[in-house]
Design a protein around this motif. Sequence first.
Motif, PDB file in Angstrom:
ATOM      1  N   GLY A 104      -9.334  14.719 -33.887  1.00 13.32           N
ATOM      2  CA  GLY A 104     -10.782  14.558 -33.739  1.00 13.32           C
ATOM      3  C   GLY A 104     -11.429  14.018 -35.002  1.00 13.32           C
ATOM      4  N   GLY A 105     -10.963  14.454 -36.165  1.00 10.01           N
ATOM      5  CA  GLY A 105     -11.504  13.967 -37.434  1.00 10.01           C
ATOM      6  C   GLY A 105     -11.243  12.497 -37.652  1.00 10.01           C
ATOM      7  N   ALA A 106     -10.152  12.001 -37.100  1.00 11.77           N
ATOM      8  CA  ALA A 106      -9.843  10.575 -37.228  1.00 11.77           C
ATOM      9  C   ALA A 106     -10.897   9.729 -36.532  1.00 11.77           C
ATOM     10  CB  ALA A 106      -8.462  10.284 -36.637  1.00 11.77           C
ATOM     11  N   GLY A 107     -11.495  10.263 -35.489  1.00 12.40           N
ATOM     12  CA  GLY A 107     -12.554   9.529 -34.794  1.00 12.40           C
ATOM     13  C   GLY A 107     -13.729   9.241 -35.702  1.00 12.40           C
ATOM     14  N   GLY A 108     -14.102  10.213 -36.524  1.00 12.89           N
ATOM     15  CA  GLY A 108     -15.201   9.998 -37.449  1.00 12.89           C
ATOM     16  C   GLY A 108     -14.913   8.893 -38.442  1.00 12.89           C
ATOM     17  N   ILE A 109     -13.692   8.854 -38.940  1.00 13.25           N
ATOM     18  CA  ILE A 109     -13.317   7.845 -39.929  1.00 13.25           C
ATOM     19  C   ILE A 109     -13.305   6.453 -39.310  1.00 13.25           C
ATOM     20  CG2 ILE A 109     -11.466   7.060 -41.444  1.00 13.25           C
ATOM     21  CD1 ILE A 109     -10.628  10.011 -41.672  1.00 13.25           C
ATOM     22  N   VAL A 110     -12.565   6.315 -38.223  1.00 16.38           N
ATOM     23  CA  VAL A 110     -12.376   5.001 -37.605  1.00 16.38           C
ATOM     24  C   VAL A 110     -13.676   4.450 -37.033  1.00 16.38           C
ATOM     25  CG1 VAL A 110     -11.215   3.801 -35.710  1.00 16.38           C
ATOM     26  CG2 VAL A 110      -9.951   5.428 -37.105  1.00 16.38           C
ATOM     27  N   ILE A 111     -14.385   5.273 -36.304  1.00 21.05           N
ATOM     28  CA  ILE A 111     -15.573   4.794 -35.608  1.00 21.05           C
ATOM     29  C   ILE A 111     -16.711   4.483 -36.582  1.00 21.05           C
ATOM     30  CG2 ILE A 111     -17.309   5.374 -33.871  1.00 21.05           C
ATOM     31  CD1 ILE A 111     -15.051   6.946 -32.435  1.00 21.05           C
TER      32      ILE A 111
END
Length: 152
Positions: free
Chosen positions: A114-121
Amino acid sequence: MILTKEKRITGIFFPIVLGLLTAFGPFVTDFYLPVLPEMSGFFHAPAALVSMSLTTGMLGLALGQLFIGPLTDKYGRRRILILAMALFVIATLGCVFSPDIWTFNVLRFFQGLGGAGGIVISKSMASDTSSIVLVAGAVLALPMAFIAKDTQ
């Protein structure tokens, strides 16, 4: 060009939110590092299993970045960002109430995902918005400077 109050708030709010979203990666790893030794006693588990929670969080963060980018291209940034943040919050709450180290490690994987979504998006949204590209670069650079400072 006259900016309305709504445009000014959006113009200020958007880069700040993008900057905060980039902090989810370090949050997954750095936030609980000081309590790793105590977690071994809390879960009555060997230190190796407790350390594995850091590995599973990083694995989720890495795999999430591979898959979330193409998903946002296909289904849209907003929907995937909301799902990623919901997954992050649910996994974090699950980590808080984990009954054992195995459950905690599995939830850490989903927290990283879920944290990867913040980074990528956040990076995708900054490059998508042409009027904010220059400002977003500066805004995104600030949290990264703090992150780099913490690792040294």
